[in-house]
Design a protein around this motif. Structure first.
Motif, PDB file in Angstrom:
ATOM      1  N   ARG A 251     -28.958 -84.114  40.765  1.00 34.92           N
ATOM      2  CA  ARG A 251     -28.664 -83.028  39.827  1.00 34.92           C
ATOM      3  C   ARG A 251     -28.762 -81.668  40.513  1.00 34.92           C
ATOM      4  N   LEU A 255     -25.867 -78.866  40.931  1.00 35.91           N
ATOM      5  CA  LEU A 255     -26.059 -77.535  40.358  1.00 35.91           C
ATOM      6  C   LEU A 255     -25.756 -76.433  41.369  1.00 35.91           C
ATOM      7  N   GLU A 304     -28.049 -76.308  34.022  1.00 33.90           N
ATOM      8  CA  GLU A 304     -26.929 -77.243  33.834  1.00 33.90           C
ATOM      9  C   GLU A 304     -26.181 -76.951  32.531  1.00 33.90           C
TER      10      GLU A 304
END
Length: 455
Positions: A251, A255, A304
């Motif tokens: 993640r 990002l 996010e």
């Protein structure tokens, strides 16, 4: 686990006996809550080539027992107010003071008690974005030159002699005024850069030298040192990913890639963050250790969804940067020749460390805020002489690697590793284990065994 009471390497060179001390006019210091502290004025040469002198304010904590020598300390920064720092943490020197005076000084140029102070803006300088082309680099260099010129015009000769080597010459003038044949030097944080400069200029004057959380100002190859710092930072991030929920690493990379394409708004801080800024801010938020790591996981989740406000360090200074204007640092570290140099470095460091990249001060802030500086680099990184006596170093997750790379250059040296976060184990953190080992080293030249750790 503490590994220090098992075996100690004893160096046989005895404590140097001080020669008769010249009469420094010691009197009370204008520092609150430090009645033991004594101060004196010392006139030193502005530079080896100049007849001009400047006045330094020197301070000492007198030895509580029979005096056998002195130890110089610089707490880092770089900054003034070293005397105030000594006055606020006298207790960490209790064991050293059984046989030594503890001495510091307010460095030239910076605000403090010394006489020569540059009239400059010592506030926060935001780190610029990496320039996209040579024209952008040229604009950046011109802005840096204008900022530097504004400070330099207040005292050009002093401005040009603000490097750590000039501080090292001041330190040796203090040694001479104290009547010491050899000195003990504690270089904490940026004070380690001053200590390394002293070791290069006056190796024959070093009795002991302790470096704590120091940057490596002594590599043979500066690009390789930047690579090593990038690897150190990546290992720190790996600790975080091992702690965080599964999938956080993936993640995070998604990002920062998104932010590199289009900066992510941070409305609560009135800011927008690109991938480099997120790398830097996340690392700064992670530095205090696992007690704060949950905040970064939450910030990733919010970013996010389109709000990166959780990465801001403060609403007043939401972007990465450093205080102090770079007056000393710009004379101590290399600068890029142009945008291509910057781009090559960024590309290389991102390949080495995809999670943190080039988002650290020596690869980002200093190159981009020192390009175009009105005075050349006068004290570049250079290896130290191997003839120095064995050194002692210590560091945390963040800075053990760089400190070790300095210390291991000198045969017989030792390091102390703290398996945890933080910075400046002896000074700011006042780690009892480190204080005990450093005190033995300075007073008795007793080095801990190899592989020593402190909790």
């Amino acid at each position: 686990m503490l590994n220090t009471l098992m075996a100690l390497a004893v160096l046989t060179t005895p404590v140097s006996v001080a020669t008769p001390q010249p009469s420094l006019p010691w009197s009370s210091c204008p520092v609150a809550n430090a009645p033991e502290l004594q101060c004196a004025d010392l006139s030193v040469a502005l530079s080896p080539e100049s007849d001009r002198t400047i006045t330094l304010k020197v301070a000492r904590l007198p030895a509580t027992g029979a005096k056998k020598g002195s130890v110089l300390v610089n707490f880092g920064g770089p900054q003034g107010y070293q005397i105030a720092s000594l006055g606020s943490r006298t207790q960490i020197f209790d064991k050293i003071r059984t046989s030594m005076d503890v001495v510091t000084w307010d460095p030239r140029g910076y605000p403090g008690l010394s006489g020569a102070v540059l009239q400059c803006d010592w506030g926060f300088v935001r780190t610029p974005a990496f320039p996209a082309d040579q024209a952008g680099f040229g604009q950046l260099a011109a802005a840096n030159k204008a900022r530097g010129d504004k400070c330099r015009t207040t005292d050009p000769e002093l401005f040009d002699h603000m490097d750590a080597a000039s501080d090292a010459r001041d330190a040796d003038a203090i040694r001479e005024a104290l009547g010491e044949d050899k000195m003990n030097f504690l270089g904490l944080s940026y004070g380690g850069t001053i200590a390394q400069s002293y070791a290069r200029l006056f190796p024959q004057r070093v009795r002991t030298m302790y470096l704590d959380g120091a940057g490596n100002h002594s590599p043979r190859d500066w690009d390789r040192e930047l690579d090593s710092i990038a690897r150190d930072n990546e290992r720190f991030m790996d600790r975080f990913f091992a702690w965080a929920p599964a999938g956080t690493e993936k993640r995070w990379r998604a990002l920062i890639a998104k932010a590199d394409r289009e900066p992510i708004p941070a409305p609560k801080a009135d800011a927008r963050y690109d991938g480099t800024q997120l790398r830097s801010l996340a690392f700064l938020k992670l530095r205090p250790g696992p007690t704060r790591w949950g905040d970064v996981v939450a910030a990733i989740t919010a970013a996010e969804a389109g709000d990166a406000s959780g990465f801001a360090l403060s609403s007043r200074q939401p972007y990465p940067g450093l205080p102090g204007g770079g007056v000393k640092e710009c004379l101590d570290f290399p600068r890029p020749a142009g945008q291509r140099d910057v781009a090559r470095t960024v590309k290389r460091l991102r390949a080495i460390a995809p999670h943190t990249g080039a988002a650290f001060p020596l690869a980002w802030h200093l190159p981009l805020t020192c390009a175009g500086w009105p005075t050349r680099v006068t004290n570049p990184p250079t290896p130290m002489p191997r003839t120095l006596p064995p050194l002692l170093g210590a560091g945390t997750w963040q800075d053990y690697g760089s400190t070790r790379r300095v210390v291991e250059q000198i045969p017989g040296s030792r390091t102390i590793e703290h398996d945890g976060p933080g910075h400046n184990l002896f000074g700011a953190m006042a780690n009892p284990c480190v204080i005990d080992l450093v005190s033995k080293y300075v007073t008795e030249r007793r080095l801990p065994s190899r592989g020593t750790t402190c909790p």
